[in-house]
Scaffold this motif. Structure first.
Motif, short mmCIF file in Angstrom:
data_model
loop_
_atom_site.label_atom_id
_atom_site.label_comp_id
_atom_site.label_asym_id
_atom_site.label_seq_id
_atom_site.Cartn_x
_atom_site.Cartn_y
_atom_site.Cartn_z
N ARG A 117 -18.82 13.93 10.41
CA ARG A 117 -18.22 12.77 11.10
C ARG A 117 -19.16 11.57 11.07
NH1 ARG A 117 -16.55 16.09 15.16
NH2 ARG A 117 -18.29 15.46 16.48
N GLU A 118 -20.42 11.82 11.38
CA GLU A 118 -21.41 10.73 11.43
C GLU A 118 -21.61 10.09 10.06
OE1 GLU A 118 -23.78 8.87 13.67
OE2 GLU A 118 -21.79 9.32 14.38
N ASP A 120 -19.53 10.05 7.59
CA ASP A 120 -18.30 9.28 7.30
C ASP A 120 -18.34 7.93 8.01
OD1 ASP A 120 -17.35 11.28 5.76
OD2 ASP A 120 -15.88 12.04 7.21
N ARG A 121 -18.76 7.97 9.27
CA ARG A 121 -18.73 6.75 10.07
C ARG A 121 -19.70 5.70 9.52
NH1 ARG A 121 -21.49 4.36 14.10
NH2 ARG A 121 -23.13 5.93 14.09
N LYS A 124 -18.66 4.19 6.19
CA LYS A 124 -17.60 3.20 6.36
C LYS A 124 -18.19 1.90 6.96
CE LYS A 124 -12.95 2.86 8.05
NZ LYS A 124 -12.41 2.84 9.38
N ASP A 156 -25.79 7.11 15.95
CA ASP A 156 -25.40 5.99 16.79
C ASP A 156 -26.45 5.58 17.82
OD1 ASP A 156 -23.67 4.05 17.35
OD2 ASP A 156 -22.28 5.24 18.54
#
Length: 323
Positions: A117-118, A120-121, A124, A156
Motif C-alpha cells: 500500500r505504501e 503504491d501511495r 503515485k 508517511d
C-alpha cells in the motif's frame, strides 16, 4: 505528552569539525505543517544542521528535539518520524524503482500488505507510475530525485527534510519537483535547505537565513524583502536643473548615493539607509526648492539583493579586506 505546536526545536546548537565551528549557537523553532527554508550560501552550515536533525551526526553542544523527542537519546524514534532527501540521493542503481522502494520501506519497518500500500501511495504521489519497473540507473536525474522523494515519503512521516532538493535538475524538472514539494506540505512539516533564492520565495512560508554558521535573520520571504526595503532605493522624477537636484538630494542626511535612473532626464535613483521619514523630507525639499515632483516610488529589491544586503551588512569590514 501534549502535542506541541513545534515540530522541531533547536537550542544553542554548535558543531565543530576539528577546531572549526560549522555552526554556532543556532536556536530555531519550526511549527507543524509549515514549509520552512534554510537559506544560505554553500558552506553556511545548512547541511550540518540537517544531518544533526536527521540523527546522522551528533552535535558538539546543544539540544534538538523532533516531534518532542530528543535526537541524542531517542534517535530511532526520531528517524521513524522523518523522511530525508540528502543532496546526493543514495539510490541502488541496479534495483528497479519498485524494488528499491520496497527495500527502503522494509528498513523503515513497513511490512506485508501495508508495504505494498505504501509503495503504491508514494509511487503515485511522486508521479512514478510508469517507471516502477525501470532500473534506477536508467532514470534521468529528475526522475531519480522523485524516487528519492518517494523514499522519503514512505511510512508517511510528519516531517520531511530536503537538502538542496533541486540541485542539478533542468528547468522543467525543477518546476516539477517544486510543485511536488508544495503539494507535500500542508499536512506535514517540510524543512528544505537551498542556496537558490527563488526556491524559497516560491515554496516557503518562512525563511531562516544562515551565514557563516549562524542564524542571521528569520522571517517570511515578503517581510524580509520589505524589511530591507524601508527606503533603500527610491526612484524620483523631478523637474529642475539636474546638477542642483542631484547636489541637493545627495546632501540630504541618510542618502548614500544618487544616480541618474537612465530613461528620461530628471529621473533619479536615490539609495538611502532605512529611514521611513526620508521620503517625506525629500518631497518637501524638492517642492520648497521650487522644482516639480512628478513621481516618487520604492524600487522593490529582489530576495537576491536582500540576501546580499543582509549578509554583507554585518561582515562589511572583513568583507572589504578579503574582496
Amino acid at each position: 505528552r501534549g502535542m506541541s505546536r513545534m515540530m522541531i526545536h533547536v537550542e544553542e546548537l554548535t558543531k565543530y569539525y576539528g577546531l572549526k565551528p560549522a555552526i554556532q549557537d543556532i536556536s530555531l523553532d519550526i511549527e507543524r505543517g509549515k514549509i520552512v527554508g534554510l537559506l544560505g550560501p554553500n558552506g553556511a552550515g545548512k547541511t550540518t544542521i540537517l544531518r544533526i536533525l536527521t540523527c546522522y551526526m551528533q552535535p558538539t553542544a546543544g539540544r534538538v528535539t523532533v516531534d518532542g523527542m530528543d535526537c541524542r537519546t531517542q534517535a530511532l524514534e526520531v528517524r521513524k518520524r522523518l523522511g530525508f532527501l540528502p543532496e546526493n540521493v543514495p539510490l541502488y542503481a541496479d534495483l528497479s524503482v519498485q524494488a528499491f522502494l520496497g527495500f527502503a520501506g522494509t528498513i523503515k519497518g513497513v511490512k506485508g500488505a501495508s508495504l505494498q500500500r505504501e509503495t503504491d501511495r508514494v509511487v503515485k504521489a511522486c508521479g512514478l507510475q510508469e517507471h516502477r519497473k525501470r532500473l534506477i540507473k536508467h532514470l534521468s536525474k529528475g526522475l531519480k530525485q522523485r524516487v528519492g522523494l518517494a523514499q522519503a515519503l514512505l511510512n508517511d512521516p510528519p516531517l520531511l527534510i530536503l537538502d538542496e532538493p533541486t540541485t542539478g535538475l533542468d528547468p522543467a524538472q525543477i518546476i516539477e519537483v517544486r510543485n511536488l514539494i508544495r503539494e507535500l506540505g500542508g499536512e506535514r512539516t517540510v524543512l528544505l535547505s537551498t542556496h537558490i533564492l527563488p526556491e524559497v520565495s516560491q515554496l516557503c512560508e518562512r525563511v531562516i537565513i544562515l551565514h557563516k554558521g549562524r542564524v542571521r535573520k528569520e522571517d517570511t520571504p515578503a517581510n524580509l524583502a520589505q524589511d530591507i526595503q524601508q527606503g533603500l532605493r527610491t526612484r524620483l522624477s523631478v523637474d529642475g536643473p539636474e546638477k542642483d537636484v542631484r547636489r541637493a538630494l545627495a546632501a540630504m542626511e541618510g542618502v548614500s548615493n544618487v544616480q541618474p535612473a537612465g530613461g528620461r532626464p530628471g529621473e533619479w535613483v536615490v539609495q538611502s539607509e532605512g529611514d521611513p521619514a526620508l521620503r517625506p523630507r525629500m518631497a518637501r525639499m524638492i517642492v520648497e526648492s521650487g522644482w516639480g515632483l512628478r513621481e516618487m516610488r520604492t524600487i522593490e529589491l529582489s530576495l537576491e539583493e536582500v540576501f546580499v544586503h543582509l549578509v554583507t551588512e554585518e561582515s562589511g569590514e572583513e568583507g572589504e579586506r578579503v574582496s
